[in-house]
Scaffold this active site. Structure first.
Site, PDB file in Angstrom:
ATOM      1  N   GLU A 163       1.028  -1.170  -0.047  1.00  0.00           N
ATOM      2  CA  GLU A 163      -0.026  -0.061  -0.068  1.00  0.00           C
ATOM      3  C   GLU A 163       0.859   1.440   0.136  1.00  0.00           C
ATOM      4  OE1 GLU A 163      -3.461   0.145  -0.190  1.00  0.00           O
ATOM      5  OE2 GLU A 163      -2.627   1.883  -0.925  1.00  0.00           O
ATOM      6  N   ALA A 166      -1.026   7.602   1.521  1.00  0.00           N
ATOM      7  CA  ALA A 166      -0.524   8.282   2.705  1.00  0.00           C
ATOM      8  C   ALA A 166      -1.848   8.607   3.435  1.00  0.00           C
ATOM      9  CB  ALA A 166       0.309   9.572   2.194  1.00  0.00           C
ATOM     10  N   LYS A 218       8.334  -1.487  -1.065  1.00  0.00           N
ATOM     11  CA  LYS A 218       7.531  -0.825  -0.198  1.00  0.00           C
ATOM     12  C   LYS A 218       8.650   0.085   0.665  1.00  0.00           C
ATOM     13  CE  LYS A 218       4.555   0.583   2.433  1.00  0.00           C
ATOM     14  NZ  LYS A 218       3.124   0.549   2.816  1.00  0.00           N
ATOM     15  N   CYS A 274       4.597   4.086   9.393  1.00  0.00           N
ATOM     16  CA  CYS A 274       5.521   3.487   8.462  1.00  0.00           C
ATOM     17  C   CYS A 274       6.790   3.771   8.469  1.00  0.00           C
ATOM     18  CB  CYS A 274       5.043   3.550   6.950  1.00  0.00           C
ATOM     19  SG  CYS A 274       3.472   2.678   6.779  1.00  0.00           S
ATOM     20  N   PHE A 336       0.358  12.809  13.859  1.00  0.00           N
ATOM     21  CA  PHE A 336       1.653  12.801  13.246  1.00  0.00           C
ATOM     22  C   PHE A 336       1.679  13.617  12.005  1.00  0.00           C
ATOM     23  CE2 PHE A 336       2.068  10.092   9.200  1.00  0.00           C
ATOM     24  CZ  PHE A 336       0.731   9.481   9.458  1.00  0.00           C
ATOM     25  N   ARG A 344       0.477   7.262  15.759  1.00  0.00           N
ATOM     26  CA  ARG A 344       1.591   6.436  15.765  1.00  0.00           C
ATOM     27  C   ARG A 344       3.024   7.017  15.660  1.00  0.00           C
ATOM     28  NH1 ARG A 344      -0.866   1.352  12.828  1.00  0.00           N
ATOM     29  NH2 ARG A 344      -1.876   3.098  11.625  1.00  0.00           N
TER      30      ARG A 344
HETATM   31  C1  UDX Z   1       3.859   7.291   4.107  1.00  0.00           C
HETATM   32  C2  UDX Z   1       4.076   7.149   2.644  1.00  0.00           C
HETATM   33  O1  UDX Z   1       3.987   8.353   2.134  1.00  0.00           O
HETATM   34  C3  UDX Z   1       2.981   6.191   1.985  1.00  0.00           C
HETATM   35  O2  UDX Z   1       3.272   5.935   0.550  1.00  0.00           O
HETATM   36  C4  UDX Z   1       3.211   4.877   2.655  1.00  0.00           C
HETATM   37  O3  UDX Z   1       2.095   4.030   2.293  1.00  0.00           O
HETATM   38  C5  UDX Z   1       2.914   5.149   4.429  1.00  0.00           C
HETATM   39  O4  UDX Z   1       4.021   5.958   4.830  1.00  0.00           O
HETATM   40  P1  UDX Z   1       2.298   8.554   5.701  1.00  0.00           P
HETATM   41  O5  UDX Z   1       2.956   7.979   6.874  1.00  0.00           O
HETATM   42  O6  UDX Z   1       0.768   8.511   6.023  1.00  0.00           O
HETATM   43  O7  UDX Z   1       2.663   7.751   4.286  1.00  0.00           O
HETATM   44  O8  UDX Z   1       2.396   9.957   5.576  1.00  0.00           O
HETATM   45  P2  UDX Z   1       3.658  11.103   4.855  1.00  0.00           P
HETATM   46  O9  UDX Z   1       2.871  11.950   4.208  1.00  0.00           O
HETATM   47  O10 UDX Z   1       4.341  10.180   4.108  1.00  0.00           O
HETATM   48  O11 UDX Z   1       4.327  11.562   5.991  1.00  0.00           O
HETATM   49  C6  UDX Z   1       5.178  10.995   6.951  1.00  0.00           C
HETATM   50  C7  UDX Z   1       5.536  11.984   8.106  1.00  0.00           C
HETATM   51  O12 UDX Z   1       6.564  12.771   7.352  1.00  0.00           O
HETATM   52  C8  UDX Z   1       4.634  12.994   8.669  1.00  0.00           C
HETATM   53  O13 UDX Z   1       5.021  13.156  10.130  1.00  0.00           O
HETATM   54  C9  UDX Z   1       4.868  14.106   7.893  1.00  0.00           C
HETATM   55  O14 UDX Z   1       4.362  15.280   8.740  1.00  0.00           O
HETATM   56  C10 UDX Z   1       6.449  14.000   7.789  1.00  0.00           C
HETATM   57  N1  UDX Z   1       6.621  15.107   6.547  1.00  0.00           N
HETATM   58  C11 UDX Z   1       6.507  14.732   5.457  1.00  0.00           C
HETATM   59  C12 UDX Z   1       7.427  16.183   7.003  1.00  0.00           C
HETATM   60  O15 UDX Z   1       8.168  16.549   8.126  1.00  0.00           O
HETATM   61  N2  UDX Z   1       7.960  16.778   5.743  1.00  0.00           N
HETATM   62  C13 UDX Z   1       7.937  16.689   4.692  1.00  0.00           C
HETATM   63  O16 UDX Z   1       8.141  17.530   3.470  1.00  0.00           O
HETATM   64  C14 UDX Z   1       6.816  15.405   4.359  1.00  0.00           C
HETATM   65  P1  ADP Z   2      -2.552  -0.232   9.772  1.00  0.00           P
HETATM   66  O1  ADP Z   2      -2.283   1.002   9.800  1.00  0.00           O
HETATM   67  O2  ADP Z   2      -1.688  -1.532   9.004  1.00  0.00           O
HETATM   68  O3  ADP Z   2      -3.952  -0.687   8.939  1.00  0.00           O
HETATM   69  P2  ADP Z   2      -3.995  -0.981  12.073  1.00  0.00           P
HETATM   70  O4  ADP Z   2      -3.443  -1.330  13.589  1.00  0.00           O
HETATM   71  O5  ADP Z   2      -4.746   0.178  11.936  1.00  0.00           O
HETATM   72  O6  ADP Z   2      -2.667  -1.228  11.207  1.00  0.00           O
HETATM   73  O7  ADP Z   2      -5.013  -2.325  11.854  1.00  0.00           O
HETATM   74  C1  ADP Z   2      -4.964  -3.535  11.728  1.00  0.00           C
HETATM   75  C2  ADP Z   2      -6.059  -4.380  12.448  1.00  0.00           C
HETATM   76  O8  ADP Z   2      -5.825  -5.715  12.370  1.00  0.00           O
HETATM   77  C3  ADP Z   2      -6.391  -3.995  13.909  1.00  0.00           C
HETATM   78  O9  ADP Z   2      -7.756  -3.544  13.823  1.00  0.00           O
HETATM   79  C4  ADP Z   2      -6.388  -5.374  14.368  1.00  0.00           C
HETATM   80  O10 ADP Z   2      -7.365  -5.760  15.344  1.00  0.00           O
HETATM   81  C5  ADP Z   2      -6.594  -6.175  13.273  1.00  0.00           C
HETATM   82  N1  ADP Z   2      -5.920  -7.831  13.418  1.00  0.00           N
HETATM   83  C6  ADP Z   2      -4.589  -7.942  13.869  1.00  0.00           C
HETATM   84  N2  ADP Z   2      -4.809  -9.473  13.777  1.00  0.00           N
HETATM   85  C7  ADP Z   2      -5.954 -10.263  13.252  1.00  0.00           C
HETATM   86  C8  ADP Z   2      -6.313 -11.426  13.191  1.00  0.00           C
HETATM   87  N3  ADP Z   2      -5.554 -12.346  13.424  1.00  0.00           N
HETATM   88  N4  ADP Z   2      -7.737 -11.358  12.656  1.00  0.00           N
HETATM   89  C9  ADP Z   2      -8.399 -10.333  12.589  1.00  0.00           C
HETATM   90  N5  ADP Z   2      -7.884  -8.948  12.822  1.00  0.00           N
HETATM   91  C10 ADP Z   2      -6.632  -8.784  12.989  1.00  0.00           C
END
Ligand code: UDX
Ligand code: ADP
Length: 460
Positions: A163, A166, A218, A274, A336, A344
């Protein structure tokens, strides 16, 4: 060629929920069921009031309104969904291990393994199993081995479909992805998943690779993005001492088409589920192959990020005459990044922790994050007792309550609404001198200085 009729997704979180909602929205003839063990989470996905969805994403409510009950379902009956589906997405969380070998670095795969075992135990017909969670390279191999050795003799094809959405822009990223990546060995299984995405994504944006390239891509994509943030943050510190302005530097280098202008915003530090996790994964994998130079290189991206967070906290303390003991510091933002309720690895957590060590009183306002979540984040660090966290930290429902009587304001998330506040009125209600520490560089420096604030921003 088998046409997919039923999809199950295990895990109804930030990834599974929005992704499956859009797949269902765009594939009216495919029934999509998202399952999770977490009963409260599923109830929230089924809530009639779309303000109660467990994940806040702009535009997600409209997608849910269109598809839910039509061909999109949320349920806690994991076995039934597995049994009926032709294709099963695994979208459970893979946090960094907090115990044993690889503690603090490797991905914890226990949730993935539990899923695999459950699929193997329940499935009575052939399935295509799709890894959606971010995983270390060669996890598919482990998945395949569990499925083949414990199953009922049915055939499992494994695909990797990482995935790239963002948070905060998940729906538009899903509707209009730069690319969709599908890794696998079996051409028919790959084609079945290509067809699902082809419902709305142009074929040339759907890339197919072998399994390991897909899994590794990824991690590498996130490592490169995080590296840009750490690079510009490193330069922000240099700007502060030399008199350069980091936004001007970012604009100047970003105009070079080879560098590009995105992801060059200096900040208090990157967060999210991530970046850190994926780099740690990469580092762990490199070390396990004895590639010390490679591991050390990528590890620096995280070290610099940690440095940026503590540097921001230190700046606050130093500027406020080297003590924040008993002083009231208002935090605007805890998520965040803007437009998400996800906290997170948010930089805010670590900045708060640093200031709390100095016995500051921290009053927090975030438009989308609950008090319960904020205390959970702080308690999780284990730095001090839960009682002390509640004694020193107050979470309020409006920004007025956070800034009233404060010695300082710190901006931790770039929520748009912060820019539109009545800063004159805020100034009138604060202690003097009135400090603002802008960790996101979103406020108008000239305006704030004219109002009499002592304004500090990263990288200038
Ligand atoms: C990221 C990747 O962009 C996405 O493709 C992947 O699937 C999951 O991880 P995300 O964590 O949702 O997505 O947010 P992103 O927009 O990438 O920002 C990550 C962090 O970097 C945030 O805390 C953001 O505030 C910070 N950031 C981003 C900066 O401080 N400066 C920037 O220029 C860009
Ligand atoms: P992400 O950002 O990767 O989507 P999350 O923590 O938001 O992570 O979501 C992961 C979800 O997967 C949680 O809601 C958790 O309850 C669920 N989960 C974890 N293990 C299992 C499992 N064995 N069966 C069903 N759901 C699960």
């Amino acid at each position: 060629m088998k046409k997919i009729k039923k999809i199950a997704c295990i895990g109804a979180g930030y990834v599974g929920g929005p992704t499956m909602s859009v797949i269902a929205q765009k594939n009216v003839d495919v029934e999509v069921t998202v399952v999770d063990l977490n009963v409260a989470r599923i109830a929230a996905w089924n809530d009639g009031d779309l303000n109660h969805l467990p994940v806040y994403e702009p535009g997600l409510d409209d997608v849910i309104k269109e598809a839910r009950g039509r061909n999109l379902f949320f349920s806690t009956d994991v076995d039934k969904a597995i049994k009926e589906a032709d294709m099963i997405f695994i979208s459970v969380n893979t946090p960094t291990k907090t115990y044993g070998k690889g503690k603090g670095q490797a991905a914890d795969l226990k949730f993935i393994e539990l899923c695999a075992r459950q699929i193997a135990a329940v499935a009575t017909s052939d399935k295509i199993v799709v890894e959606k969670s971010t995983l270390p390279v060669r996890t598919a191999e482990a998945l395949k081995s569990i499925l083949d050795n414990t199953g009922n003799g049915v055939n499992f094809d494994i695909l990797s479909n990482p995935e790239f959405l963002a948070e905060g822009t998940a729906v538009s990223d899903l509707h209009n992805p730069d690319r969709v990546l599908i890794g696998g060995e079996d051409a028919e299984a790959i084609e079945a998943l290509v067809q699902v995405y082809e419902a709305w994504v142009p074929r040339e944006r759907i890339l197919t690779t072998n399994l390991w390239s897909s899994e590794l891509s990824k991690l590498v994509a996130n490592a490169f993005l995080a590296q840009r943030v750490s690079s510009i943050n490193a330069i922000s510190e240099l700007c502060e001492v030399t008199g350069a302005n980091v936004d001007e530097v970012a604009r100047a280098i970003g105009q070079d088409s080879r560098i590009g202008s995105k992801f060059l915003k200096a900040s208090v530090g990157f967060g999210g589920s991530c970046f850190q996790k994926d780099i740690l994964n990469l580092v762990y994998i490199a070390r396990s192959y004895n590639l010390t130079a490679v591991a050390d290189y990528w590890e620096q991206v995280i070290s610099l990020n940690d440095h940026q967070k503590s540097r921001f906290a230190e700046k606050i303390i130093q500027t406020m005459y080297n003590t924040v003991n008993g002083k009231q510091i208002a935090f605007l933002g805890w998520a965040f990044k803007k437009d998400t309720n996800d906290t997170r690895e948010s930089a805010a957590i670590y900045v708060a922790d640093h200031l709390l060590d100095e016995e500051a009183t921290v009053i927090i306002y975030d438009p989308k994050v609950s008090a319960e979540q904020i205390y959970k984040d702080l308690d999780y660090l284990g730095t001090r007792s839960a009682e002390d966290n509640r004694r020193l930290v107050k979470v309020v429902e409006s920004h007025h309550d956070a800034v009233k009587g404060a010695h300082a304001i710190a901006i931790l998330t770039e929520w748009d609404e912060f820019k539109g506040y009545d800063w004159q009125q805020i100034k009138n209600g604060m202690k003097k001198p009135s400090f603002v520490f802008d960790g996101r560089k979103i406020l108008n420096k000239k305006q704030l200085v004219n109002l009499g604030f002592d304004y500090y921003s990263i990288g200038e």
